[in-house]
Design a protein around this motif. Sequence first.
Motif, mmCIF file in Angstrom:
data_model
loop_
_atom_site.group_PDB
_atom_site.id
_atom_site.type_symbol
_atom_site.label_atom_id
_atom_site.label_comp_id
_atom_site.label_asym_id
_atom_site.label_seq_id
_atom_site.Cartn_x
_atom_site.Cartn_y
_atom_site.Cartn_z
ATOM 1 N N UNK A 340 24.339 2.200 94.717
ATOM 2 C CA UNK A 340 23.095 1.423 94.821
ATOM 3 C C UNK A 340 22.517 1.056 93.464
ATOM 4 N N UNK A 341 22.395 2.057 92.580
ATOM 5 C CA UNK A 341 21.668 1.755 91.339
ATOM 6 C C UNK A 341 22.429 0.769 90.459
ATOM 7 N N UNK A 342 23.749 0.879 90.486
ATOM 8 C CA UNK A 342 24.524 -0.086 89.702
ATOM 9 C C UNK A 342 24.353 -1.501 90.265
ATOM 10 N N UNK A 343 24.416 -1.594 91.580
ATOM 11 C CA UNK A 343 24.267 -2.911 92.227
ATOM 12 C C UNK A 343 22.864 -3.466 91.965
ATOM 13 N N UNK A 344 21.872 -2.599 92.071
ATOM 14 C CA UNK A 344 20.490 -3.071 91.903
ATOM 15 C C UNK A 344 20.241 -3.542 90.473
ATOM 16 N N UNK A 345 20.806 -2.817 89.537
ATOM 17 C CA UNK A 345 20.582 -3.251 88.153
ATOM 18 C C UNK A 345 21.278 -4.595 87.900
ATOM 19 N N UNK A 346 22.405 -4.832 88.570
ATOM 20 C CA UNK A 346 23.038 -6.150 88.432
ATOM 21 C C UNK A 346 22.119 -7.232 89.004
ATOM 22 N N UNK A 347 21.613 -6.984 90.211
ATOM 23 C CA UNK A 347 20.725 -7.987 90.835
ATOM 24 C C UNK A 347 19.536 -8.290 89.940
#
Length: 814
Positions: A340-347
């Motif tokens: 989640x956190x990796x994906x969210x930081x990309x977004x």
Amino acid sequence: MNLDVASFKQSIIKHLHVTVGTDENKASDKAWWNAICAAVNELVYERVTRTQKTHFQKDTRAVHYLSLEFLMGRFLKNNLTNIGLTDIAQKAVAELGLDFNQICEEEPDMALGNGGLGRLAACFVDSLATLDYPAIGYGIHYEHGLFTQDIQHGRQVERPDSWREYGNAWEICRPESIQEIPLYGYVETQYDESGKIHKEWHPGRIIKGVPWDIPVVGYGANTVNILRLWESRASDFFNWDVFNAGGYLDAQVENVQAETISKVLYPNDNTDAGKELRLIQQYFFCACSIKDIIRRYKRAHENDWSHFVDQVVIQLNDTHPAIAIPELMRILVDRVGLDWSEAWSMCQNIFAYTNHTLLPEALEKWSVRLFEKVLPRHLEIIYEINSRFLEDIVSQHFADNDEVKRKLSIIEEGHEKMVRMGNLSVIGSFKVNGVAQIHSKLVKSDLFPEFDQIWPDKFTNVTNGVTPRRWLKSCNPKLAKLISAHIDADWPVHLDKLKSLVPLADDPQFQQDFMQIKLENKVELAHVIKTLTDVEVDPNALFDIQIKRLHEYKRQQLNLIHIMALYRRLLQNPDYDMPKRVFIFGAKAAPGYYLAKEIIYAINKVADRINTDERIKDKLKVVFLPNYRVSLAEKMIPAADVSEQISLAGKEASGTGNMKLALNGAITVGTLDGANIEIAEEAGEDNVVIFGLDVDEVKALQAQGYNPWDYYYGNEELKAVLDWFDTDYFTPGKPGELSEIKRSLLDYGDSYLTLADYQSYSDAHQKVDKLYQDKSVWAKMAIINTATMGKFNSDRSIRDYVNKIWKLDDCNVK
Ligand code: F58
């Protein structure tokens, strides 16, 4: 462009034969138009390929402009201008014995937008290509764009628009890039061997997205980017199941439903439709676009996601495409398997959001119930984004302040729970911009103050702009020629160079040339007026133009009341001193906006009465031009003496018509609202006519308690005009037919302070009358307006986006 008249003529004839399938003897104007477009496309398509190849080879970072609307208008003249072929094409067409302008009238407007927001997107794609930035516009391939407006007995009647009924010359279908989009269904929670949760969305429906590409030719024509518009179709794979189960008819019903998604553009401006189909439209085009972005990324980077944020920036044109944020999260977490956190930081490093309005009724909200039905997995993701945001960030900044938490939450609690798309957009984006200085300031101070406290660097301004290629060079060729005779011919890409015209503002010869062109443009518009409305107007009169959507906050009613006051003055005193005036309106009302339609009716009824009243000796004329659209704007704007920009201060985010009119030498009569403020700064206070309350005064008056009756009883002329609405003076035999307008201003509270600004508006017009009577003073003002509008070039807006937000490099296409 290395092409001569003879070979372009040959190319047109060739295409008349081989593309259109007819010959010179039989060809209609439409056939010729198609043949000319095909001849242009021969040059354009090759550049599309070259551009795409270059961007791929150089593996460029690109901006992806997601917009539910692109109000492109017509292409032929614009593409010829941008490719540098106007003169050659005109000569070739003339040698073929055809009337170039008449052929151009064959082109239907591509009206896939409502107003300012959609037209801005169109100007931006023009500038992106012109400045050689790698960019793609994503939107919906609506079968029907904005409705056609007929005026019948003074009332607006809507008819469907069919811009591509028999095919459109500019688009290319790309079946090789079709996408499948899930909808409805349910979410299953699964656990893998290690006990890790995995969410599986089992959709109830799959819809096919078919891309249509429209080439966007930059001025100078090196880069040709594309606008990719998605059309919905029934998915083959899905329908086979139904079909095999013996449900041939059911399958057909599903086809119809699937194809409904891209059927029609919602015709509201500045109100939230809140309909299921609208949410599906939003998700449909966002999901198609995100898949397309990923497909292109993977071509160069396969499954290495480490460069994704370096290569991709996505601009959300208002909150309408905000569903792209949870959609990208869904793909990264559920499909790619990132945590989640990796994906969210990309977004949070990919999305940026442009706000276009502060009006509460336009701020999008979707009911949680609807979301759960249509996009169950996205609702879960939104809840997760929200709870992490409230726990990690809001509690840090606002400790236990429940009121702030409630306000910042993506979910609005209440009778019916709602998803707030504005909050989602702010939380999911790395930059949020307003569209004019004052608007961006109000976005921070009034709309999102707590978000601004949390992320002070997130909020920024990018003042809107318009493309000078369409809105000066192409629509006002005589003025463009005059300008090019006096300054560097590259002004269409360096609009600041118009400043060199300032010293000519005092030159009597230049004044005369400039005003002669204005007069010729007015003669042409007078013909259009005669054709469309049968009203005769004198081109020597002052042409006063208000063109924009019909909305109470834009205050066409203020203009109307003032026209009625002038009429009354003329009736009371036939020698009343004013120059001959023609007031011209163009405006569509949202089909469900009752009062807006009443205002259109009132304008038409007042126009009928005034235009046929011999007592006033043609000193005053009123015209409502039906079916206002981009191609009509191109005829009206060059002919305007006065530009009406009279919204209540604080309500018009920016405005862009104000820029187009001033650029073509119209004097603004305006409030201190939106970009009017910056226009006044650039032109200088002496060259615009400002009136009315400013934002602070509006707030103060509202805080103290605004009472429209005070203005009614306090102003004899205003009272008399408002009382006129109750009589049958303008609607013979039908007294009170226009009373609803008076009621809205008195009984319903006059939400937009029309009466409070009336006297100041009337005074502003008396000032205009005086100025207009001195031809040289007026010419000087008009020239200075044209000369100082360089800032409002959409190229400058795009450079601001690039520097402040997108961080792109331009890319030369050979
Ligand atoms: C307009 N918004 C603003 N919205 O009103 C105008 O001040 C600004 O100049 C322009 O955007 C460009 O920034 C606007 O046109 C819409 O039409 C939406 C369409 C979809 C529904 C909600 C309104």
